[in-house]
Design an enzyme around this catalytic site. Structure first.
Site, PDB file in Angstrom:
ATOM      1  N   SER A 140      48.164  66.975 -40.378  1.00  0.00           N
ATOM      2  CA  SER A 140      48.460  67.746 -39.094  1.00  0.00           C
ATOM      3  C   SER A 140      48.880  67.867 -38.408  1.00  0.00           C
ATOM      4  O   SER A 140      50.290  68.063 -37.726  1.00  0.00           O
ATOM      5  CB  SER A 140      47.230  67.465 -38.242  1.00  0.00           C
ATOM      6  OG  SER A 140      46.776  67.723 -37.279  1.00  0.00           O
ATOM      7  N   THR A 175      37.210  67.714 -35.563  1.00  0.00           N
ATOM      8  CA  THR A 175      37.410  68.887 -37.168  1.00  0.00           C
ATOM      9  C   THR A 175      36.568  68.476 -37.934  1.00  0.00           C
ATOM     10  O   THR A 175      35.325  67.534 -38.010  1.00  0.00           O
ATOM     11  CB  THR A 175      38.537  68.691 -37.089  1.00  0.00           C
ATOM     12  OG1 THR A 175      38.904  69.703 -38.175  1.00  0.00           O
ATOM     13  CG2 THR A 175      39.002  67.514 -38.115  1.00  0.00           C
ATOM     14  N   LYS A 216      32.166  68.308 -36.171  1.00  0.00           N
ATOM     15  CA  LYS A 216      31.328  69.849 -35.713  1.00  0.00           C
ATOM     16  C   LYS A 216      30.482  69.995 -35.781  1.00  0.00           C
ATOM     17  O   LYS A 216      30.312  69.869 -33.942  1.00  0.00           O
ATOM     18  CB  LYS A 216      32.045  70.568 -36.114  1.00  0.00           C
ATOM     19  CG  LYS A 216      33.884  70.671 -35.578  1.00  0.00           C
ATOM     20  CD  LYS A 216      34.152  72.809 -36.090  1.00  0.00           C
ATOM     21  CE  LYS A 216      35.620  72.161 -36.025  1.00  0.00           C
ATOM     22  NZ  LYS A 216      36.546  73.622 -36.518  1.00  0.00           N
ATOM     23  N   ASP A 261      37.296  76.586 -30.282  1.00  0.00           N
ATOM     24  CA  ASP A 261      37.352  77.464 -31.787  1.00  0.00           C
ATOM     25  C   ASP A 261      36.875  78.750 -31.350  1.00  0.00           C
ATOM     26  O   ASP A 261      37.344  79.934 -31.991  1.00  0.00           O
ATOM     27  CB  ASP A 261      36.653  76.912 -32.706  1.00  0.00           C
ATOM     28  CG  ASP A 261      37.362  75.516 -33.825  1.00  0.00           C
ATOM     29  OD1 ASP A 261      38.544  75.987 -33.170  1.00  0.00           O
ATOM     30  OD2 ASP A 261      36.741  75.208 -34.148  1.00  0.00           O
ATOM     31  N   GLY A 277      31.630  80.892 -46.601  1.00  0.00           N
ATOM     32  CA  GLY A 277      31.678  79.593 -45.583  1.00  0.00           C
ATOM     33  C   GLY A 277      30.104  79.370 -44.704  1.00  0.00           C
ATOM     34  O   GLY A 277      30.112  80.543 -44.274  1.00  0.00           O
ATOM     35  N   ALA A 283      33.130  76.198 -38.636  1.00  0.00           N
ATOM     36  CA  ALA A 283      33.840  77.641 -38.522  1.00  0.00           C
ATOM     37  C   ALA A 283      33.120  78.850 -38.198  1.00  0.00           C
ATOM     38  O   ALA A 283      33.659  79.528 -37.779  1.00  0.00           O
ATOM     39  CB  ALA A 283      35.350  77.278 -39.223  1.00  0.00           C
ATOM     40  N   ILE A 295      41.047  81.393 -41.897  1.00  0.00           N
ATOM     41  CA  ILE A 295      41.045  80.536 -40.811  1.00  0.00           C
ATOM     42  C   ILE A 295      42.420  79.190 -41.398  1.00  0.00           C
ATOM     43  O   ILE A 295      43.062  78.422 -40.486  1.00  0.00           O
ATOM     44  CB  ILE A 295      40.332  79.656 -40.326  1.00  0.00           C
ATOM     45  CG1 ILE A 295      39.681  79.017 -41.266  1.00  0.00           C
ATOM     46  CG2 ILE A 295      39.509  80.870 -39.503  1.00  0.00           C
ATOM     47  CD1 ILE A 295      38.482  77.929 -40.945  1.00  0.00           C
ATOM     48  N   TYR A 335      45.163  77.587 -43.072  1.00  0.00           N
ATOM     49  CA  TYR A 335      47.283  78.217 -42.537  1.00  0.00           C
ATOM     50  C   TYR A 335      48.695  77.237 -43.055  1.00  0.00           C
ATOM     51  O   TYR A 335      49.671  77.299 -42.522  1.00  0.00           O
ATOM     52  CB  TYR A 335      47.326  77.512 -40.654  1.00  0.00           C
ATOM     53  CG  TYR A 335      46.499  76.344 -40.375  1.00  0.00           C
ATOM     54  CD1 TYR A 335      47.752  75.323 -40.138  1.00  0.00           C
ATOM     55  CD2 TYR A 335      45.402  75.880 -40.010  1.00  0.00           C
ATOM     56  CE1 TYR A 335      47.787  73.791 -40.264  1.00  0.00           C
ATOM     57  CE2 TYR A 335      44.934  74.291 -39.332  1.00  0.00           C
ATOM     58  CZ  TYR A 335      46.011  73.462 -39.396  1.00  0.00           C
ATOM     59  OH  TYR A 335      45.939  72.169 -39.132  1.00  0.00           O
ATOM     60  N   GLY A 361      45.535  81.333 -39.626  1.00  0.00           N
ATOM     61  CA  GLY A 361      44.761  80.598 -39.099  1.00  0.00           C
ATOM     62  C   GLY A 361      46.025  79.468 -37.988  1.00  0.00           C
ATOM     63  O   GLY A 361      44.674  78.998 -37.375  1.00  0.00           O
TER      64      GLY A 361
END
Length: 406
Positions: A14, A53, A57, A93, A117, A121, A191, A193, A214
């Site tokens: 991360s 995450t 969420k 977010d 999706g 998010a 989103i 990255y 993202g």
């Protein structure tokens, strides 16, 4: 000192600790918590604030003593702040995705958008697009009313947003759907990255459609979360600074060029100067397959060697922060381009043809250096983001590369 962290089930690598360290002076831990242990963790953790995450969420909302109006409206929480009365849930977010849209000057008002999706998010993205005045928003999922089998119903979409993990490291090279389904598309936001360019974003690039990954969203939401953790305003200019620093640190530098052009020597010195790991694909090939590229050409033919080389590039291209020296003929297979392009800046290193050695290089010996160059020059140009003209020394070439990729 404040104690903060990232809560998730499986976190892996991360960027969040790196981002929060740059934002402010508080500790930041990665907290992998099994679903069955979530309640206990939230009750007994000593953390003062958390980002949240996948897959929590929505779940953490049930453990919040209060919710911000935005989190309540979205139905998703990605930031928890400890208050005297318990956890306060918020959604940063939202600010992150707003930043992502603004970074490419995306005009949303009156446009039709498709979101891949339906997770946490996706809820946030939908709220932002609604607030920015989208005329129609369609959420596409595997089993919903709008799914990947009836995308033809939404061919008029002008904005495409991916909120799924498809294409994310290490399972790169795939996308929820191709942009051929959306001939009216004007902008693509993903989103994901890591890698820097997903298959979806490379699809957009090839069609001349503006797009963004993202990373900016990740940093901007962390910035908004840091303001909540600290209960004070921060300088927003730091967002783009952090994005630029992470991009510089994580992008691979890939050297392409003729056999014997000194890619390995230049790559090794470049890696040393930048404090990076260096990989020579011919050496990696030999370790990976147990046989050298030259030996494969001699015993099985060039076509077999190229297919085996692509397997090597598929492994290396998805990694981050490397200096990679490639075999001279990697550009002869178009499928190698996205493997390298997804996470790299590609540099064409040149050397006078008269100085190129041929010993131990079967293809240079069989057809001659000039003929080989004439076949490949256009391909090197096609692959390259940067071209480095002939330099007298390795040191000069490395300095030229470092200057060019700034």
């Amino acid at each position: 000192m404040l104690k903060c962290g990232l809560l998730g089930e499986k976190l892996g690598h991360s960027f969040s600790p790196r981002i929060h360290k740059a934002l402010a002076d508080y500790s930041y831990a990665l907290c992998e918590v099994d679903r069955g242990a979530l309640k206990s963790f939230l009750e007994f953790t000593e953390l003062d604030g958390m980002n949240v995450t996948i897959p929590y969420k929505k779940t953490v909302m049930g453990y919040c003593a209060s919710l911000s109006p935005r989190a309540e409206a979205i139905g998703s929480v990605n930031t928890l702040v400890r208050m005297p009365y318990g956890w306060h849930g918020d959604n940063t977010d939202y600010a992150g995705f707003c930043y992502m849209c603004d970074s490419i000057a995306l005009e949303v008002k009156g446009k039709k958008a498709v979101i891949f999706g339906s997770g946490g998010a996706s809820l946030t993205v939908r709220k932002v697009l609604e607030d920015k005045g989208a005329a129609e928003i369609v959420v596409v999922s595997r089993s919903g009313e709008n799914n990947y089998q009836n995308l033809n119903l939404h061919a008029d979409a002008q904005i495409v947003v991916n909120t799924t993990p498809l294409g994310m490291y290490p399972n790169t090279g795939v996308a929820a759907a191709g942009l051929e389904n959306f001939p009216c598309c004007e902008a693509v936001l993903d989103i994901v990255y890591n890698p820097a360019r997903t298959a979806l974003l490379m699809d957009a690039e090839s069609r001349g459609i503006k797009c963004r990954n993202g990373l900016g969203m990740l940093v901007a939401q962390a910035y908004a979360a840091a303001e909540l953790f600290l209960n004070k305003r921060l300088d927003p200019a730091i967002i783009e600074d952090i994005v630029a620093d992470i991009e510089k640190e994580t992008r691979n530098i890939v050297l392409v060029g003729m056999p014997g052009s000194g890619k390995s020597a230049k790559g090794a010195l470049l890696a040393k100067k930048l404090g990076r790991s260096f990989v020579d694909t011919d050496e990696y090939f030999t370790e990976f397959h147990g046989i050298s590229p030259a030996e494969v050409i001699k015993t099985r033919g060039e076509a077999e060697m190229r297919a085996m080389e692509t397997e090597v590039l598929a492994q290396l291209g998805k990694k981050s922060g490397l200096v990679i020296s490639t075999g001279g003929g990697c550009v002869t297979r178009e499928e190698n381009y996205p493997l390298l392009h997804q996470n790299s800046v590609i540099v064409w290193v040149k050397r006078p043809l008269a100085e190129l050695p041929t010993e131990g290089r079967p293809l240079s010996q069989s057809c001659g250096v000039m003929e080989l160059y004439q076949r490949r020059a256009g391909l090197y140009k096609r692959f390259a983001d940067v071209e480095i003209d002939v330099c007298e020394t390795v040191e000069q070439a490395v300095d030229a590369i470092m200057e060019a990729i700034k």
